[in-house]
Design a protein around this motif. Structure first.
Motif, PDB file in Angstrom:
ATOM      1  N   THR A   1      49.562 -19.106 -69.623  1.00 46.80           N
ATOM      2  CA  THR A   1      49.630 -18.823 -68.188  1.00 46.80           C
ATOM      3  C   THR A   1      48.199 -18.822 -67.649  1.00 46.80           C
ATOM      4  OG1 THR A   1      49.411 -16.432 -68.440  1.00 46.80           O
ATOM      5  CG2 THR A   1      51.673 -17.352 -68.507  1.00 46.80           C
ATOM      6  N   PRO A   2      48.021 -18.943 -66.352  1.00 49.59           N
ATOM      7  CA  PRO A   2      46.658 -18.858 -65.802  1.00 49.59           C
ATOM      8  C   PRO A   2      45.968 -17.543 -66.181  1.00 49.59           C
ATOM      9  CG  PRO A   2      48.148 -19.741 -64.171  1.00 49.59           C
ATOM     10  CD  PRO A   2      49.001 -19.293 -65.320  1.00 49.59           C
ATOM     11  N   ARG A   3      46.703 -16.452 -66.194  1.00 51.91           N
ATOM     12  CA  ARG A   3      46.111 -15.163 -66.575  1.00 51.91           C
ATOM     13  C   ARG A   3      45.636 -15.190 -68.031  1.00 51.91           C
ATOM     14  NH1 ARG A   3      49.322  -9.850 -65.307  1.00 51.91           N
ATOM     15  NH2 ARG A   3      48.601 -10.479 -63.253  1.00 51.91           N
ATOM     16  N   GLU A   4      46.458 -15.743 -68.914  1.00 51.57           N
ATOM     17  CA  GLU A   4      46.057 -15.852 -70.326  1.00 51.57           C
ATOM     18  C   GLU A   4      44.840 -16.768 -70.474  1.00 51.57           C
ATOM     19  OE1 GLU A   4      50.513 -15.342 -72.311  1.00 51.57           O
ATOM     20  OE2 GLU A   4      49.788 -17.332 -71.739  1.00 51.57           O
ATOM     21  N   TYR A   5      44.828 -17.867 -69.723  1.00 56.57           N
ATOM     22  CA  TYR A   5      43.689 -18.783 -69.748  1.00 56.57           C
ATOM     23  C   TYR A   5      42.421 -18.054 -69.308  1.00 56.57           C
ATOM     24  CZ  TYR A   5      40.829 -22.918 -69.005  1.00 56.57           C
ATOM     25  OH  TYR A   5      39.814 -23.848 -69.065  1.00 56.57           O
TER      26      TYR A   5
ATOM     27  N   LYS B   1      40.997 -24.482 -63.147  1.00 51.84           N
ATOM     28  CA  LYS B   1      40.464 -24.012 -64.438  1.00 51.84           C
ATOM     29  C   LYS B   1      39.043 -23.487 -64.261  1.00 51.84           C
ATOM     30  CE  LYS B   1      40.691 -26.791 -67.893  1.00 51.84           C
ATOM     31  NZ  LYS B   1      40.765 -28.003 -68.698  1.00 51.84           N
ATOM     32  N   GLU B   2      38.229 -24.206 -63.507  1.00 51.96           N
ATOM     33  CA  GLU B   2      36.866 -23.742 -63.224  1.00 51.96           C
ATOM     34  C   GLU B   2      36.898 -22.417 -62.472  1.00 51.96           C
ATOM     35  OE1 GLU B   2      34.596 -26.627 -61.026  1.00 51.96           O
ATOM     36  OE2 GLU B   2      35.385 -28.271 -62.235  1.00 51.96           O
ATOM     37  N   LEU B   3      37.750 -22.344 -61.475  1.00 54.99           N
ATOM     38  CA  LEU B   3      37.832 -21.138 -60.659  1.00 54.99           C
ATOM     39  C   LEU B   3      38.326 -19.928 -61.454  1.00 54.99           C
ATOM     40  CD1 LEU B   3      39.311 -22.674 -57.379  1.00 54.99           C
ATOM     41  CD2 LEU B   3      36.960 -21.910 -57.769  1.00 54.99           C
ATOM     42  N   LEU B   4      39.262 -20.145 -62.351  1.00 55.81           N
ATOM     43  CA  LEU B   4      39.804 -19.041 -63.140  1.00 55.81           C
ATOM     44  C   LEU B   4      38.724 -18.321 -63.933  1.00 55.81           C
ATOM     45  CD1 LEU B   4      43.146 -20.571 -64.433  1.00 55.81           C
ATOM     46  CD2 LEU B   4      42.927 -18.481 -63.076  1.00 55.81           C
ATOM     47  N   VAL B   5      37.755 -19.057 -64.427  1.00 55.91           N
ATOM     48  CA  VAL B   5      36.724 -18.431 -65.263  1.00 55.91           C
ATOM     49  C   VAL B   5      35.445 -18.099 -64.506  1.00 55.91           C
ATOM     50  CG1 VAL B   5      37.624 -19.445 -67.391  1.00 55.91           C
ATOM     51  CG2 VAL B   5      35.835 -20.639 -66.140  1.00 55.91           C
ATOM     52  N   ASN B   6      35.330 -18.538 -63.255  1.00 57.65           N
ATOM     53  CA  ASN B   6      34.090 -18.322 -62.513  1.00 57.65           C
ATOM     54  C   ASN B   6      34.233 -17.553 -61.206  1.00 57.65           C
ATOM     55  OD1 ASN B   6      32.245 -19.739 -64.274  1.00 57.65           O
ATOM     56  ND2 ASN B   6      33.368 -21.577 -63.683  1.00 57.65           N
ATOM     57  N   VAL B   7      35.448 -17.330 -60.740  1.00 61.01           N
ATOM     58  CA  VAL B   7      35.664 -16.691 -59.452  1.00 61.01           C
ATOM     59  C   VAL B   7      36.643 -15.537 -59.629  1.00 61.01           C
ATOM     60  CG1 VAL B   7      36.503 -17.038 -57.100  1.00 61.01           C
ATOM     61  CG2 VAL B   7      35.236 -18.857 -58.235  1.00 61.01           C
ATOM     62  N   ASP B   8      36.282 -14.403 -59.073  1.00 56.51           N
ATOM     63  CA  ASP B   8      37.115 -13.215 -59.209  1.00 56.51           C
ATOM     64  C   ASP B   8      38.091 -13.108 -58.036  1.00 56.51           C
ATOM     65  OD1 ASP B   8      38.072 -10.907 -60.352  1.00 56.51           O
ATOM     66  OD2 ASP B   8      36.526  -9.628 -59.481  1.00 56.51           O
ATOM     67  N   LEU B   9      39.093 -13.989 -58.035  1.00 57.27           N
ATOM     68  CA  LEU B   9      40.156 -13.961 -57.039  1.00 57.27           C
ATOM     69  C   LEU B   9      41.495 -13.886 -57.759  1.00 57.27           C
ATOM     70  CD1 LEU B   9      39.110 -16.762 -54.504  1.00 57.27           C
ATOM     71  CD2 LEU B   9      39.042 -14.295 -54.122  1.00 57.27           C
ATOM     72  N   ARG B  10      42.490 -13.399 -57.044  1.00 52.49           N
ATOM     73  CA  ARG B  10      43.833 -13.356 -57.625  1.00 52.49           C
ATOM     74  C   ARG B  10      44.314 -14.782 -57.916  1.00 52.49           C
ATOM     75  NH1 ARG B  10      47.879 -10.648 -53.906  1.00 52.49           N
ATOM     76  NH2 ARG B  10      47.143 -12.353 -52.622  1.00 52.49           N
ATOM     77  N   ILE B  11      45.138 -14.916 -58.929  1.00 49.32           N
ATOM     78  CA  ILE B  11      45.662 -16.222 -59.307  1.00 49.32           C
ATOM     79  C   ILE B  11      46.443 -16.843 -58.151  1.00 49.32           C
ATOM     80  CG2 ILE B  11      47.324 -17.362 -60.829  1.00 49.32           C
ATOM     81  CD1 ILE B  11      46.161 -15.431 -63.046  1.00 49.32           C
ATOM     82  N   GLN B  12      47.170 -16.040 -57.419  1.00 52.07           N
ATOM     83  CA  GLN B  12      47.902 -16.540 -56.250  1.00 52.07           C
ATOM     84  C   GLN B  12      46.947 -17.170 -55.235  1.00 52.07           C
ATOM     85  OE1 GLN B  12      50.396 -13.605 -54.413  1.00 52.07           O
ATOM     86  NE2 GLN B  12      50.717 -14.826 -52.581  1.00 52.07           N
ATOM     87  N   ASP B  13      45.813 -16.532 -55.002  1.00 50.83           N
ATOM     88  CA  ASP B  13      44.836 -17.064 -54.049  1.00 50.83           C
ATOM     89  C   ASP B  13      44.195 -18.352 -54.556  1.00 50.83           C
ATOM     90  OD1 ASP B  13      45.354 -14.900 -52.367  1.00 50.83           O
ATOM     91  OD2 ASP B  13      43.745 -13.698 -53.258  1.00 50.83           O
ATOM     92  N   LEU B  14      43.926 -18.409 -55.855  1.00 48.63           N
ATOM     93  CA  LEU B  14      43.356 -19.628 -56.440  1.00 48.63           C
ATOM     94  C   LEU B  14      44.347 -20.780 -56.345  1.00 48.63           C
ATOM     95  CD1 LEU B  14      41.593 -18.216 -59.627  1.00 48.63           C
ATOM     96  CD2 LEU B  14      40.568 -18.819 -57.433  1.00 48.63           C
TER      97      LEU B  14
END
Length: 120
Positions: free
Chosen positions: A100-104, A64-77
């Motif tokens: 979904t992670p993308r929606e989040y 969750k932290e990475l989704l909003v703070n790191v510009d990586l593909r969801i697959q990589d996260l």
């Protein structure tokens, strides 16, 4: 009891530092010189949550932290936090958060100009 407190500190420390790796109850029990059955039992008794739930909680909070703070593909996260199969990760994430992670990411990273909503 004191021995378990020492081991539980070691366990939490180990999980906090290795949750992104391919770990499970058997591997961690071996690292602590415990049987998986005993570790599972005592872990549940002391934390009121089973080992895999705890590990999943660590992983999902980090992602969750990475989704909003790191510009990586969801697959990589997903891979970075210990989910090598991205579809399983997305299914688990959506079940837990109803997004979904993308929606989040879109919903929560809106104020971060460094995060692109095009990564998925």
């Amino acid at each position: 009891m004191f021995l378990f407190q020492i081991r539980s500190l070691a366990l939490c420390d180990y999980l906090d530092h290795h949750f992104g790796e391919n770990i499970n109850l058997n591997i961690v029990a071996d690292k602590l010189n415990l049987t998986p059955r005993y570790l599972s039992s005592i872990f549940k008794e002391k934390t009121n949550i089973n080992f895999s739930q705890y590990l999943n909680n660590l992983r999902v909070e980090r992602v969750k932290e990475l989704l909003v703070n790191v510009d990586l593909r969801i697959q990589d996260l997903a891979t970075q936090v210990g989910y090598p199969i991205v579809n399983s990760f997305i299914r688990m994430f959506k079940h837990r958060y109803r997004l979904t992670p993308r929606e989040y990411r879109k919903r929560h990273a809106g104020d971060n100009p460094f995060i692109s909503s095009s990564h998925g």
